[in-house]
Scaffold this active site. Structure first.
Site, PDB file in Angstrom:
ATOM      1  N   GLU A  56       0.908  -1.100  -0.019  1.00 44.24           N
ATOM      2  CA  GLU A  56      -0.131   0.033  -0.058  1.00 44.24           C
ATOM      3  C   GLU A  56       0.910   1.229  -0.058  1.00 44.24           C
ATOM      4  O   GLU A  56       0.589   2.191  -0.706  1.00 44.24           O
ATOM      5  CB  GLU A  56      -0.962   0.061   1.141  1.00 44.24           C
ATOM      6  N   ARG A 190      14.144 -23.250  -5.329  1.00 44.92           N
ATOM      7  CA  ARG A 190      14.856 -22.775  -4.168  1.00 44.92           C
ATOM      8  C   ARG A 190      14.717 -21.554  -3.970  1.00 44.92           C
ATOM      9  O   ARG A 190      14.839 -21.129  -2.844  1.00 44.92           O
ATOM     10  CB  ARG A 190      16.201 -23.411  -4.506  1.00 44.92           C
ATOM     11  N   GLU A 291      14.320 -31.574  -0.304  1.00 50.42           N
ATOM     12  CA  GLU A 291      15.086 -32.204  -1.300  1.00 50.42           C
ATOM     13  C   GLU A 291      15.882 -33.611  -0.971  1.00 50.42           C
ATOM     14  O   GLU A 291      16.797 -33.210  -0.789  1.00 50.42           O
ATOM     15  CB  GLU A 291      16.014 -31.362  -1.925  1.00 50.42           C
TER      16      GLU A 291
END
Ligand SMILES: NC(=O)c1ccc[n+]([C@@H]2O[C@H](COP(=O)([O-])OP(=O)(O)OC[C@H]3O[C@@H](n4cnc5c(N)ncnc54)[C@H](OP(=O)(O)O)[C@@H]3O)[C@@H](O)[C@H]2O)c1
Length: 361
Positions: A56, A190, A291
């Site tokens: 904003e 990532r 991972e």
């Protein structure tokens, strides 16, 4: 385009702007804002960096003649903040700017806001419309809403598999299953996450760096390593490379080798995932990309800490090697299978990228 109302079309633009903050604002939400006066767009902005000005503020600051703000309409995907955080409350700025109407996609579940922003605006005589593109806004900030509600990170599991579902060959060879385009896509994944989680098995076998290697990007996610017995060598890349200060090492052992460890209790001989998740949330790590190999991936799924699954599937068959999910006990009937919700599918070169969500009962 035809089926969207004017408000929805503008909110789509707002959501598009918000997405530009991906990878830079967590644990804050992604927020965009657009200002209209007499049917003309007079300003727009988005939250660009954690700790930086809110959307904003940037949108209001972008308006060329501040007098245009009086009587204007503000579109913002998240309820404006009403409290002093790293920046002053946006509600105050909105009220002082003379904006007459505010359109919002989602209310902010953050305890210090949670409807208070909307209440303050209405009390100041500003008309507030909520729920514009609410579903899209909720999807955009799913990790933020999830973390606020469940007090733990949103965990996405990423695996590379062959067409027959293997994560590696029998000998542990997994470099590379997928092609270059898929691996570049993983780099962006990532970048979009706060931390990359893996287990001792992957560090031992692959010695990965788990870093982002994209041109022009210097921000690195945390590397989160679960090494229950502190058995990983100091020479592993995650402990010895130039980003070693970005490694969080969870272990129940207390070796005296100078490495900073995060103590964790054991649950069935492995790092207690509930404790790890709680600790990560406390550190402001709300978006985690796992991972890992089949052992940790299976644990995450079995314990219910997995929220999303991304499979990069290569058009290869090996006929041996582990699948990424091992059930605890027999799922002997199809009726026992975990059923995931498909989200999207696309091509990454010759590989397929498949995204699913885990269903919560
Ligand atoms: N294709 C792919 O996407 C991909 C990705 C990563 C790895 N891989 C392959 O996967 C293979 C390694 O598999 P892996 O299963 O040994 O690796 P892993 O899942 O990354 O690591 C498993 C180890 O993590 C530790 N751990 C700590 N807390 C745990 C918990 N709560 N639940 C589960 N594990 C926990 C355990 O070791 P401690 O008891 O010592 O703590 C466990 O043996 C390698 O061949 C690698 O190349 C493939």
């Amino acid at each position: 385009m035809g089926s969207f109302t004017r408000e929805e079309r503008i909110m789509r633009r707002v959501i598009g702007l918000a997405k530009r903050g991906t990878g830079m604002v967590s644990p804050n939400p992604l927020v965009g804002a657009v200002l209209f006066k007499d049917g003309i767009r007079i300003g727009e902005g988005y939250h660009q960096q954690f700790g930086g000005p809110h959307a904003e503020v940037n949108a209001i600051g972008s308006v060329e003649s501040p007098s245009d703000l009086r009587g204007s309409e503000l579109f913002v995907n998240l309820e404006p903040c009403s409290h002093w955080g790293k920046t002053p409350p946006c509600t105050r700025l909105i009220i002082e700017s003379g904006i007459r109407k505010v359109y919002i996609a989602n209310t902010d579940p953050f305890p210090q806001v949670n409807g208070e922003g909307i209440r303050q605006l209405r009390e100041a005589g500003i008309e507030v419309v909520t729920g514009v593109m609410e579903r899209e806004g909720a999807e955009l900030n799913r990790a933020f809403f999830h973390a606020q509600t469940h007090r733990r990170p949103w965990v996405t599991i990423k695996v590379a598999t062959t067409l027959d579902g293997r994560m590696a060959t029998r000998t542990g060879d997994s470099k590379w299953i997928t092609g270059e385009l898929a691996r570049e896509d993983v780099q962006w994944l990532r970048f979009a996450h706060d931390g990359i989680l893996t287990g001792a098995g992957t560090v031992r076998t692959d010695n990965p760096s788990l870093t982002v290697r994209l041109k022009g990007i210097s921000k690195q996610p945390w590397r989160i390593i679960l090494d229950t017995k502190a058995a990983l060598p100091l020479t592993s890349q995650v402990f010895s490379d130039s980003w070693s200060s970005r490694t969080l090492w969870y272990t129940s052992a207390s070796p005296d080798d100078g490495r900073e460890r995060i103590p964790v209790n054991e649950e069935n001989g492995k790092a207690d995932l509930a404790q790890v998740m709680k600790d990560l949330f406390g550190r402001g790590i709300h978006l985690v990309l796992a991972e890992a190999g089949p052992t940790l991936v299976s644990s995450l799924i079995r314990t219910g800490f997995a929220d999303e699954l991304i499979i990069y599937m290569a058009p290869k068959l090996t006929g041996n090697g582990p699948a990424f999910f091992r059930a605890d006990s027999g799922m002997d009937r199809l009726a026992d299978a975990l059923v995931l919700e498909p989200v999207s599918s696309s091509a990454a070169g010759h590989d397929l990228k498949l995204t699913y969500r885990f269903r919560r009962s």
